[in-house]
Design a protein around this motif. Structure first.
Motif, short mmCIF file in Angstrom:
data_model
loop_
_atom_site.label_atom_id
_atom_site.label_comp_id
_atom_site.label_asym_id
_atom_site.label_seq_id
_atom_site.Cartn_x
_atom_site.Cartn_y
_atom_site.Cartn_z
N TYR A 129 -3.40 8.67 6.16
CA TYR A 129 -3.22 7.88 6.95
C TYR A 129 -3.03 8.64 8.55
O TYR A 129 -2.73 8.04 9.51
N ASN A 130 -3.31 9.95 8.30
CA ASN A 130 -3.22 10.72 9.73
C ASN A 130 -2.04 10.65 10.51
O ASN A 130 -1.86 10.50 11.51
N LEU A 131 -0.83 10.64 9.63
CA LEU A 131 0.18 10.37 10.25
C LEU A 131 0.99 11.86 10.42
O LEU A 131 0.97 13.04 9.79
N ASP A 132 1.59 12.04 11.70
CA ASP A 132 2.20 13.37 11.92
C ASP A 132 3.68 13.47 11.37
O ASP A 132 4.12 12.39 10.90
N THR A 133 4.18 14.47 11.18
CA THR A 133 5.42 14.63 10.61
C THR A 133 6.62 14.26 11.36
O THR A 133 7.57 13.66 10.78
N ASP A 134 6.54 14.02 12.52
CA ASP A 134 7.63 13.33 13.35
C ASP A 134 7.49 11.69 13.13
O ASP A 134 8.78 11.18 13.14
N THR A 135 6.39 11.20 13.11
CA THR A 135 6.38 9.86 12.69
C THR A 135 7.13 9.54 11.43
O THR A 135 7.85 8.57 11.15
N LEU A 136 6.78 10.36 10.61
CA LEU A 136 7.12 10.12 9.04
C LEU A 136 8.63 10.31 9.02
O LEU A 136 9.59 9.71 8.72
N SER A 137 9.23 11.42 9.84
CA SER A 137 10.56 12.01 9.66
C SER A 137 11.45 10.84 10.20
O SER A 137 12.43 10.57 9.99
N VAL A 197 0.78 -1.34 -0.03
CA VAL A 197 0.17 -0.04 -0.01
C VAL A 197 0.84 1.29 0.05
O VAL A 197 0.48 2.06 -0.84
N LEU A 198 1.98 1.40 0.81
CA LEU A 198 2.83 2.39 0.84
C LEU A 198 3.53 2.59 -0.65
O LEU A 198 3.48 3.83 -0.79
N LEU A 199 4.05 1.57 -1.19
CA LEU A 199 4.61 1.82 -2.58
C LEU A 199 3.44 2.38 -3.69
O LEU A 199 3.79 3.17 -4.34
N PHE A 200 2.02 1.68 -3.32
CA PHE A 200 1.11 2.01 -4.34
C PHE A 200 0.68 3.52 -4.19
O PHE A 200 0.54 4.15 -5.18
N MET A 201 0.74 3.93 -2.80
CA MET A 201 0.36 5.30 -2.65
C MET A 201 1.44 6.31 -3.32
O MET A 201 1.09 7.23 -4.16
N LEU A 222 2.84 13.55 1.04
CA LEU A 222 2.01 14.30 1.42
C LEU A 222 0.52 13.77 1.60
O LEU A 222 -0.17 13.83 2.66
N ARG A 223 0.42 13.15 0.43
CA ARG A 223 -0.98 12.56 0.55
C ARG A 223 -0.98 11.47 1.17
O ARG A 223 -1.99 11.24 1.98
N LEU A 224 0.05 10.60 1.23
CA LEU A 224 0.12 9.55 2.37
C LEU A 224 -0.06 9.88 3.70
O LEU A 224 -0.71 9.37 4.49
#
Length: 328
Positions: free
Chosen positions: A158-166, A23-27, A152-154
């Protein structure tokens, strides 16, 4: 978080992780507006990885060649340094030996010329040739922007905060990857170029947070604050925009745009204060109105997007007993 709740319905952790990674790659692939040559399949992305691996190998070959060349020059310099140090102590006695006189003539006439050729020899030809050939397969600015927008769409989906992604803290992902200050700054700039001040705020704030935590970066806090303060202002949070602008000016008192913004923000606040002095109720109402910011995601031109994102998060899905048994 509610990240990928639907993944837990699978029988094993491995299955859930596989679904998550897909799903991540698909997004990233489907939401990118980049060239189809790069973002249409895992195969194309794998080709890019292999290209980069080949370039790393070529680069290491170049480094070894440069090191070999430098070692040869070092050996020559050390040998000549020892010889000349001895010779200049008593030049007449040293040159009185005919072999020393001959070797001096030979070195200056021949060997120094050979050393010059070695120093001027370009060891990068192989690497540069390879890089030039491979560059035609590289993604361009449009591709990079498309990948950033997909990220950014991802984040929104999935309501991800920036710290989680970073920090790369995505459940089920094996190969963690961190975002540097430069990465966060780049995401913020891309959002800014699209007048997406919501994501500009999020990612410039993350870049600033990482700088404040001590991360070494080529991007300075002044540049981050310049974007951040304006993005915050565009969302209606004048108090915070003023605070960020003052912080910027503490670091760079001569910053022309920040000085102009400071005067403008203070003028607006003074004007609002004066207009609200008639009654305390009106003043409170005015303050409350100013604090109602426009912060939030920009309106989407696709009304179905929100429902799609809820579906991806597994929200609002009611399963019949038969479906639940089927998932078990």
């Amino acid at each position: 978080t509610a990240l990928f709740r639907s993944a837990v319905r699978y029988r094993s952790t491995d299955q859930a992780m596989e679904v998550l990674n897909t799903v991540l790659l698909f997004m990233l692939l489907s939401f990118s507006s980049a060239h189809t040559d790069f973002f249409t399949s895992i195969g194309h992305m794998t080709d890019l990885l292999n290209t980069e691996k080949d370039l790393v190998t070529s680069l290491k070959d170049y480094i070894r060649a440069e090191e070999t060349k430098l070692n040869q020059i070092k050996e020559w310099a050390e040998k000549l340094e020892q010889l000349t140090n001895t010779a200049v102590k008593d030049p007449e006695e040293f040159l009185g030996h005919p072999v020393n006189a001959f070797k001096l003539m030979k070195r200056l006439n021949t060997e120094w010329g050979q050393l010059e050729s070695l120093v001027l020899k370009d060891m990068s030809d192989g690497f540069i040739s390879n890089l030039t050939v491979q560059r035609q397969h590289f993604p361009n600015d449009e591709d990079q922007t498309g990948a950033a927008k997909a990220l950014l769409r991802l984040q929104d989906t999935y309501n991800l905060d920036t710290d989680t992604l970073s920090k790369g803290n995505l459940p089920g992902v094996k190969h963690k990857s961190f975002l540097t200050v430069e990465d966060c700054y780049e995401l913020g700039k891309i959002a800014y170029s699209e007048a997406d001040y919501y994501h500009t705020d999020l990612w410039m704030e993350q870049a600033l947070r990482q700088l404040d935590d001590g991360e070494i970066s080529s991007v300075d806090a002044v540049s981050v604050l310049d974007y951040l303060s304006y993005a915050v202002y565009q969302q209606g949070d004048l108090d915070r925009a003023l605070m960020l602008t003052k912080r910027l000016l503490q670091m760079d008192p001569e910053h022309q745009r920040a000085n102009g913004n400071l005067k403008y923000f203070e003028y607006i606040m003074t004007k609002e204060k004066d207009s609200n002095l008639s009654t305390s109720e009106t003043a409170d109402s005015g303050m409350e109105q100013r604090n109602k910011t426009k912060k939030g995601r920009p309106d989407d031109y696709l009304p179905e997007r929100r429902k799609y994102e809820m579906l991806c998060r597994g929200e609002g899905i009611k399963m019949t007993p038969r479906k639940q048994i089927g998932r078990a």
